[in-house]
Design a protein around this motif. Structure first.
Motif, PDB file in Angstrom:
ATOM      1  N   ILE A   1      60.066  41.640  50.940  1.00  0.00           N
ATOM      2  CA  ILE A   1      59.194  41.229  52.036  1.00  0.00           C
ATOM      3  C   ILE A   1      59.025  39.718  52.036  1.00  0.00           C
ATOM      4  CG2 ILE A   1      56.836  41.353  52.936  1.00  0.00           C
ATOM      5  CD1 ILE A   1      56.717  44.213  51.943  1.00  0.00           C
ATOM      6  N   GLY A   2      58.784  39.125  50.864  1.00  0.00           N
ATOM      7  CA  GLY A   2      58.707  37.679  50.734  1.00  0.00           C
ATOM      8  C   GLY A   2      57.597  37.036  51.545  1.00  0.00           C
ATOM      9  N   LEU A   3      56.382  37.559  51.432  1.00  0.00           N
ATOM     10  CA  LEU A   3      55.276  37.023  52.231  1.00  0.00           C
ATOM     11  C   LEU A   3      54.992  35.557  51.947  1.00  0.00           C
ATOM     12  CD1 LEU A   3      52.556  39.820  52.422  1.00  0.00           C
ATOM     13  CD2 LEU A   3      54.135  39.046  54.187  1.00  0.00           C
ATOM     14  N   ASP A   4      55.267  35.100  50.727  1.00  0.00           N
ATOM     15  CA  ASP A   4      54.956  33.716  50.398  1.00  0.00           C
ATOM     16  C   ASP A   4      55.774  32.727  51.217  1.00  0.00           C
ATOM     17  OD1 ASP A   4      57.204  34.673  49.127  1.00  0.00           O
ATOM     18  OD2 ASP A   4      57.024  33.322  47.422  1.00  0.00           O
ATOM     19  N   SER A   5      56.822  33.173  51.914  1.00  0.00           N
ATOM     20  CA  SER A   5      57.607  32.292  52.771  1.00  0.00           C
ATOM     21  C   SER A   5      56.980  32.120  54.145  1.00  0.00           C
ATOM     22  CB  SER A   5      59.033  32.836  52.931  1.00  0.00           C
ATOM     23  OG  SER A   5      59.705  32.889  51.697  1.00  0.00           O
ATOM     24  N   TYR A   6      56.052  32.992  54.514  1.00  0.00           N
ATOM     25  CA  TYR A   6      55.485  32.971  55.853  1.00  0.00           C
ATOM     26  C   TYR A   6      53.966  32.836  55.864  1.00  0.00           C
ATOM     27  CZ  TYR A   6      59.983  35.344  56.189  1.00  0.00           C
ATOM     28  OH  TYR A   6      61.312  35.680  56.054  1.00  0.00           O
ATOM     29  N   VAL A   7      53.335  33.072  54.729  1.00  0.00           N
ATOM     30  CA  VAL A   7      51.878  33.108  54.658  1.00  0.00           C
ATOM     31  C   VAL A   7      51.395  32.095  53.633  1.00  0.00           C
ATOM     32  CG1 VAL A   7      49.866  34.571  54.218  1.00  0.00           C
ATOM     33  CG2 VAL A   7      51.914  35.555  55.267  1.00  0.00           C
ATOM     34  N   GLN A   8      50.343  31.356  53.991  1.00  0.00           N
ATOM     35  CA  GLN A   8      49.701  30.476  53.014  1.00  0.00           C
ATOM     36  C   GLN A   8      48.833  31.334  52.099  1.00  0.00           C
ATOM     37  OE1 GLN A   8      46.904  27.683  54.622  1.00  0.00           O
ATOM     38  NE2 GLN A   8      46.603  26.630  52.689  1.00  0.00           N
ATOM     39  N   ILE A   9      49.117  31.314  50.822  1.00  0.00           N
ATOM     40  CA  ILE A   9      48.411  32.156  49.856  1.00  0.00           C
ATOM     41  C   ILE A   9      47.500  31.291  49.003  1.00  0.00           C
ATOM     42  CG2 ILE A   9      48.682  33.769  47.937  1.00  0.00           C
ATOM     43  CD1 ILE A   9      51.338  34.601  49.132  1.00  0.00           C
TER      44      ILE A   9
ATOM     45  N   THR B   1      52.018  30.768  62.902  1.00  0.00           N
ATOM     46  CA  THR B   1      52.037  29.530  62.123  1.00  0.00           C
ATOM     47  C   THR B   1      50.823  29.361  61.228  1.00  0.00           C
ATOM     48  OG1 THR B   1      50.953  28.294  63.919  1.00  0.00           O
ATOM     49  CG2 THR B   1      53.361  28.393  63.941  1.00  0.00           C
ATOM     50  N   ASN B   2      49.785  30.203  61.400  1.00  0.00           N
ATOM     51  CA  ASN B   2      48.542  30.018  60.641  1.00  0.00           C
ATOM     52  C   ASN B   2      48.083  31.326  60.017  1.00  0.00           C
ATOM     53  OD1 ASN B   2      47.954  27.252  60.787  1.00  0.00           O
ATOM     54  ND2 ASN B   2      47.168  27.461  62.871  1.00  0.00           N
ATOM     55  N   LEU B   3      48.911  31.906  59.171  1.00  0.00           N
ATOM     56  CA  LEU B   3      48.537  33.115  58.436  1.00  0.00           C
ATOM     57  C   LEU B   3      48.106  32.726  57.028  1.00  0.00           C
ATOM     58  CD1 LEU B   3      51.380  35.606  59.453  1.00  0.00           C
ATOM     59  CD2 LEU B   3      49.093  35.414  60.434  1.00  0.00           C
ATOM     60  N   THR B   4      46.976  33.256  56.573  1.00  0.00           N
ATOM     61  CA  THR B   4      46.438  32.912  55.256  1.00  0.00           C
ATOM     62  C   THR B   4      46.006  34.179  54.529  1.00  0.00           C
ATOM     63  OG1 THR B   4      45.629  30.773  56.093  1.00  0.00           O
ATOM     64  CG2 THR B   4      44.727  31.552  54.000  1.00  0.00           C
ATOM     65  N   LEU B   5      46.363  34.260  53.275  1.00  0.00           N
ATOM     66  CA  LEU B   5      45.931  35.354  52.413  1.00  0.00           C
ATOM     67  C   LEU B   5      45.134  34.775  51.251  1.00  0.00           C
ATOM     68  CD1 LEU B   5      45.950  38.298  51.346  1.00  0.00           C
ATOM     69  CD2 LEU B   5      48.127  37.770  50.231  1.00  0.00           C
ATOM     70  N   ILE B   6      43.904  35.258  51.083  1.00  0.00           N
ATOM     71  CA  ILE B   6      43.051  34.850  49.974  1.00  0.00           C
ATOM     72  C   ILE B   6      42.999  35.991  48.971  1.00  0.00           C
ATOM     73  CG2 ILE B   6      40.760  34.075  49.280  1.00  0.00           C
ATOM     74  CD1 ILE B   6      40.330  32.995  52.069  1.00  0.00           C
ATOM     75  N   SER B   7      43.532  35.768  47.785  1.00  0.00           N
ATOM     76  CA  SER B   7      43.593  36.793  46.753  1.00  0.00           C
ATOM     77  C   SER B   7      43.274  36.154  45.406  1.00  0.00           C
ATOM     78  CB  SER B   7      44.974  37.442  46.715  1.00  0.00           C
ATOM     79  OG  SER B   7      45.060  38.383  45.667  1.00  0.00           O
ATOM     80  N   THR B   8      42.560  36.858  44.582  1.00  0.00           N
ATOM     81  CA  THR B   8      42.138  36.291  43.299  1.00  0.00           C
ATOM     82  C   THR B   8      43.322  35.959  42.401  1.00  0.00           C
ATOM     83  OG1 THR B   8      41.852  38.539  42.446  1.00  0.00           O
ATOM     84  CG2 THR B   8      39.900  37.443  43.342  1.00  0.00           C
ATOM     85  N   GLU B   9      44.423  36.697  42.541  1.00  0.00           N
ATOM     86  CA  GLU B   9      45.579  36.489  41.684  1.00  0.00           C
ATOM     87  C   GLU B   9      46.722  35.779  42.395  1.00  0.00           C
ATOM     88  OE1 GLU B   9      45.604  37.043  38.541  1.00  0.00           O
ATOM     89  OE2 GLU B   9      43.651  38.021  38.465  1.00  0.00           O
TER      90      GLU B   9
ATOM     91  N   ASN C   1      49.450  30.154  67.220  1.00  0.00           N
ATOM     92  CA  ASN C   1      48.771  29.239  66.290  1.00  0.00           C
ATOM     93  C   ASN C   1      47.406  29.754  65.850  1.00  0.00           C
ATOM     94  OD1 ASN C   1      50.828  27.211  66.344  1.00  0.00           O
ATOM     95  ND2 ASN C   1      50.077  26.545  68.341  1.00  0.00           N
ATOM     96  N   THR C   2      47.026  30.917  66.275  1.00  0.00           N
ATOM     97  CA  THR C   2      45.723  31.466  65.914  1.00  0.00           C
ATOM     98  C   THR C   2      45.584  31.576  64.397  1.00  0.00           C
ATOM     99  OG1 THR C   2      45.744  32.760  67.952  1.00  0.00           O
ATOM    100  CG2 THR C   2      44.159  33.400  66.261  1.00  0.00           C
ATOM    101  N   ARG C   3      44.435  31.135  63.888  1.00  0.00           N
ATOM    102  CA  ARG C   3      44.191  31.162  62.441  1.00  0.00           C
ATOM    103  C   ARG C   3      43.718  32.553  62.025  1.00  0.00           C
ATOM    104  NH1 ARG C   3      40.040  26.238  62.401  1.00  0.00           N
ATOM    105  NH2 ARG C   3      39.293  27.597  64.100  1.00  0.00           N
ATOM    106  N   ILE C   4      44.613  33.281  61.375  1.00  0.00           N
ATOM    107  CA  ILE C   4      44.321  34.642  60.918  1.00  0.00           C
ATOM    108  C   ILE C   4      44.222  34.625  59.403  1.00  0.00           C
ATOM    109  CG2 ILE C   4      45.118  37.025  60.875  1.00  0.00           C
ATOM    110  CD1 ILE C   4      46.641  36.476  63.443  1.00  0.00           C
TER     111      ILE C   4
ATOM    112  N   TYR D   1      40.358  34.749  63.379  1.00  0.00           N
ATOM    113  CA  TYR D   1      40.241  36.177  63.151  1.00  0.00           C
ATOM    114  C   TYR D   1      40.246  36.419  61.649  1.00  0.00           C
ATOM    115  CZ  TYR D   1      41.278  36.888  68.095  1.00  0.00           C
ATOM    116  OH  TYR D   1      41.230  36.872  69.461  1.00  0.00           O
ATOM    117  N   LEU D   2      39.358  37.320  61.215  1.00  0.00           N
ATOM    118  CA  LEU D   2      39.195  37.601  59.787  1.00  0.00           C
ATOM    119  C   LEU D   2      39.411  39.083  59.527  1.00  0.00           C
ATOM    120  CD1 LEU D   2      38.328  36.761  56.901  1.00  0.00           C
ATOM    121  CD2 LEU D   2      35.964  37.174  57.615  1.00  0.00           C
ATOM    122  N   SER D   3      40.193  39.388  58.507  1.00  0.00           N
ATOM    123  CA  SER D   3      40.428  40.770  58.095  1.00  0.00           C
ATOM    124  C   SER D   3      40.059  40.904  56.631  1.00  0.00           C
ATOM    125  CB  SER D   3      41.905  41.143  58.305  1.00  0.00           C
ATOM    126  OG  SER D   3      42.165  42.447  57.824  1.00  0.00           O
TER     127      SER D   3
END
Length: 436
Positions: free
Chosen positions: A367-375, A331-339, A303-306, A402-404
């Motif tokens: 890959i279908g990241l939008d099924s597993y990652v909050q964008i 359960t808590n993967l997030t991608l921040i992208s301008t587009e 559940n770590t917020r990455i 954690y921030l990348s």
């Protein structure tokens, strides 16, 4: 609790409900950084509301979800009213009902409201010669799960197509294309020849719809285990295609219980012919898989917020590695992208990517990241390392553990000063491009 008795922790909750007869729910909250204890495996995790962040995760269990396991059986025409009730209000209600009605259509193996004659006793394990009509008419087969007299789960399956299937078939997942483009052999042995497919038992089956009462999501593994046994199958495939985009309920169950299958690099054949046979067209979506072996290998919930900032190749590769670790469920993967969601069109252009050297448009779809990652389609304005939160351009906040930072840009020493750039041992990887 002692580790020797951790697997029996749920018995404490079972004994606690009789002490509180006026209570139907037990609620537990844990920090996102805490590992999931065995007690919580019997609970159902409640997702966060869109746009909300919390430092704790919420787990809920209902007193009825602790009772005896639900039963699974083949659907009958008389079950239509109960199915209409369980799918009422879903976005794809009519689509599910249409598939269910096809599955209960009379066929040579059925007789009115009675189950197919070739359905075996629910007690012994099935042999390949006692399969239900999954690979014959009708095109769909439905299984129902009941708790006492209440319908709690509907599962609709269908056989995949092959290169020898009729052109008017209703399903579109080609087994040959699947084995060519996805590494399914990592989890199961998929029959490739016509003789192997004729044996039936090891032949994959496609999940078309899955509707499960949220109160019984903690019994999802048991429901699939019983379906495997009754249907006499060993492998389930779930294509995350356009149909899945209209079916959020099935996607939620599949993300939790299934494992995403890694893509394979396609081999280019002259004139798209291999041994004189046309090569199947590329699969334009992600694929998930569940086998009988996976049922007994629990996924560790993290559940770590990455949070990853930037949709570059590095960021996508990092998220891909997390998502495609089969024994972990983030359960808590997030991608921040301008587009927003990273994607490439047919011409290979994309505003979301600063560097596009590692992924093609087809690979991103598989890959279908939008099924597993909050964008989150936004840009960042501030990073607070003390409070561990990010400020977005619209004023909203995103908390993280954690921030990348992967913006897709390269370090240029000259930006810190010409004197610094001229120091011995300091090199700019993109100096050649800058000098041009």
């Amino acid at each position: 609790m002692s580790d020797a008795y951790a697997s029996q922790a749920i018995d404490f909750i079972r004994a606690a409900f009789p002490l509180f007869p006026d209570r139907d729910y037990c609620v537990v909250t844990v920090p996102t950084t805490a590992p999931e204890i065995p007690l919580l495996r019997g609970f159902v995790q409640v997702g966060q509301k869109p746009g909300k962040t919390a430092s704790h995760c919420l787990y809920v269990i209902n007193r009825f979800g602790l009772q005896d396991a639900v039963t699974v059986r083949l659907a009958q025409p008389s079950d239509l009213p109960d199915v209409e009730n369980i799918v009422y209000g879903l976005p794809n209600e009519q689509e599910i009902l249409a598939s269910f009605k096809l599955s209960i259509t009379k066929s040579p193996d059925t007789d009115g409201d009675n189950p197919p004659r070739n359905v075996p006793s629910p007690l012994p394990l099935l042999s390949p010669t006692h399969l239900t009509s999954l690979f014959t008419s009708p095109a769909y087969t439905s299984y129902l799960s009941h708790h006492t007299t209440q319908l709690v789960c509907l599962l609709i399956l269908s056989p995949p197509t092959t290169t020898t299937s009729e052109p008017d078939t209703t399903t579109t997942l080609d087994l040959r294309a699947v084995t060519d483009q996805f590494d399914v052999e990592e989890f199961a042995s998929v029959p490739k020849s016509k003789a192997e497919r004729g044996k039936g038992r090891n032949r994959p089956v496609v999940v078309r719809h899955a509707v499960l009462n949220p109160l019984f999501e903690n019994q999802g593994r048991w429901l699939f285990e019983e379906t495997f046994r009754i249907a006499g199958i060993t492998t389930l495939l779930y294509p995350v295609d356009e149909r899945a985009a209209r079916d959020p309920g099935t996607r939620r169950i599949a993300v939790k219980e299934f494992v995403p299958v890694k893509r394979r690099r396609r081999i280019q054949f002259p004139n798209d012919l291999r041994d004189g046979i046309p090569v199947p067209p590329p699969i334009q979506h992600n694929l998930q898989m569940l086998t009988t072996t996976m049922l007994y290998e629990p996924k560790i919930v993290v559940n770590t917020r990455i949070v990853v900032v930037g949709g570059s190749d590095v960021g996508i590769s990092f998220l891909e590695r997390l998502v495609y670790t089969p024994h972990l469920h983030f359960t808590n993967l997030t991608l921040i992208s301008t587009e927003g969601a990273p994607s490439l069109d047919d011409e290979g252009e994309s505003g979301a990517y600063v560097s596009r050297r590692c992924y093609t448009g087809l690979e991103l779809k598989q890959i279908g990241l939008d099924s597993y990652v909050q964008i989150i389609p936004s840009s960042t304005t501030e990073f607070d390392r003390v409070l561990k939160r990010i400020t977005l351009s619209n004023g909203a906040f995103v908390a993280y553990d954690y921030l990348s930072l992967t913006p897709g840009t390269q370090f240029d020493a000259a930006t810190l000063g010409e004197d610094f750039a001229g120091l011995d041992g300091v090199f700019a990887l993109n100096r050649g491009e800058r000098e041009k």
